[in-house]
Design an enzyme around this catalytic site. Structure first.
Site, PDB file in Angstrom:
ATOM      1  N   CYS A 117     -14.166 -12.510 -28.738  1.00 27.81           N
ATOM      2  CA  CYS A 117     -14.440 -13.948 -28.752  1.00 27.81           C
ATOM      3  C   CYS A 117     -14.594 -14.470 -27.317  1.00 27.81           C
ATOM      4  CB  CYS A 117     -13.362 -14.700 -29.523  1.00 27.81           C
ATOM      5  SG  CYS A 117     -13.883 -16.355 -30.040  1.00 27.81           S
ATOM      6  N   HIS A 225     -13.365 -11.697 -34.648  1.00 23.50           N
ATOM      7  CA  HIS A 225     -11.970 -11.337 -34.379  1.00 23.50           C
ATOM      8  C   HIS A 225     -11.562 -10.121 -35.208  1.00 23.50           C
ATOM      9  CE1 HIS A 225     -10.513 -14.795 -31.931  1.00 23.50           C
ATOM     10  NE2 HIS A 225     -11.581 -15.369 -32.456  1.00 23.50           N
ATOM     11  N   GLU A 227      -9.163  -8.142 -34.675  1.00 22.90           N
ATOM     12  CA  GLU A 227      -7.709  -7.940 -34.687  1.00 22.90           C
ATOM     13  C   GLU A 227      -7.062  -8.535 -35.933  1.00 22.90           C
ATOM     14  OE1 GLU A 227      -7.925 -12.144 -33.370  1.00 22.90           O
ATOM     15  OE2 GLU A 227      -9.139 -10.352 -32.995  1.00 22.90           O
TER      16      GLU A 227
END
Length: 256
Positions: A117, A225, A227
């Site tokens: 990001c 994202h 994660e």
């Protein structure tokens, strides 16, 4: 002499800086837990250098096996790409100063680098590119922001496809030419920096995944994202595992 005990690969996560307590003008060093947790779940150890600045990169980078540039509520200051910051921007000049130097040095030194990001945007700006400051105000582009007042599950829900370059690592990680990803950003790549290859695009054409073409080690950035709940998403998990494998290989080289 006995062989050295191998350690978990160390991954540098540059911190953000906030004034969380108005009675303490010194501010706070902060990091979203989900990035550190993902690093741990991949068998690595996240590390912070809270007061590190650009002049420290040369000394600190040899101590780690990878760099993960995290997302953040703050935006890269537009002055770094020849524009003026918006009145609504949350800025973090200490992080800007560190990451602009860290990106360039990690690439030069062959340290695995992954930007998420804001981290993707930092890579692009550090190498000479520019950003849209409000993608949603640009004609022809989607609104890539998250539903701000919804629960995190809704904010991080998968929202649009990305189209992946044929033969790219992204296509390999996704197992096909497209993947469904989340979307939580207001800025995005306007001018792609020289030395970056755009290998993932949103349906509106916005660059969402890049590869550093001259890098000798893993060096990628994504606008989404991975994660977030990565273990439940094969594309996210394979992407992060590729970064982790690069960090493990770098750790082994450092141990020789």
């Amino acid at each position: 002499m006995p062989a050295p005990v191998p350690h978990k690969p160390l991954v540098w996560l540059p911190a953000c800086h906030r004034h969380l307590d108005l009675s303490d003008p010194g501010g706070y060093t902060v990091l979203a837990d989900r990035y550190a947790a993902a690093v741990c779940e991949l068998g690595m150890q996240p590390v912070l250098f809270p007061m590190a600045g650009a002049n420290d990169v040369k000394d600190l980078l040899p101590l780690v096996d990878g760099v993960l540039l995290t997302g953040s509520p703050s935006n890269v200051d537009a002055s770094h790409f020849g524009a003026k910051a918006l009145d609504t921007d949350l800025l973090d000049p200490r992080r800007d100063a560190l990451t602009m130097a860290l990106v360039r040095t990690a690439i030069t030194e062959g340290t695995p680098l992954f930007g998420v990001c804001r981290g993707l945007q930092e890579i692009n700006v550090a190498l000479g590119g520019s950003l849209y400051q409000r993608v949603h105000d640009e004609a022809g582009f989607l609104d890539h922001r998250e539903p701000e007042h919804e629960e995190l599950e809704a904010q991080f829900a998968e929202r649009h496809d990305v189209l992946l370059a044929p033969g790219s690592a992204f296509e390999q990680w996704a197992g096909g030419p497209r993947a469904l990803v989340n979307s939580l950003h207001g800025q995005g790549i306007r001018k792609l920096a020289e030395g970056l290859a755009a290998e993932a695009h949103a349906p509106d054409g916005l660059v969402e995944g890049v590869r550093v073409t001259r890098a000798t080690a893993f060096a990628y950035g994504v606008q989404w994202h991975p994660e977030w709940r990565h273990a439940a998403n094969p594309f996210y998990q394979r992407t992060l595992e590729a970064f982790a494998q690069a960090c493990r290989e770098h750790s082994q080289r450092r141990a020789v």
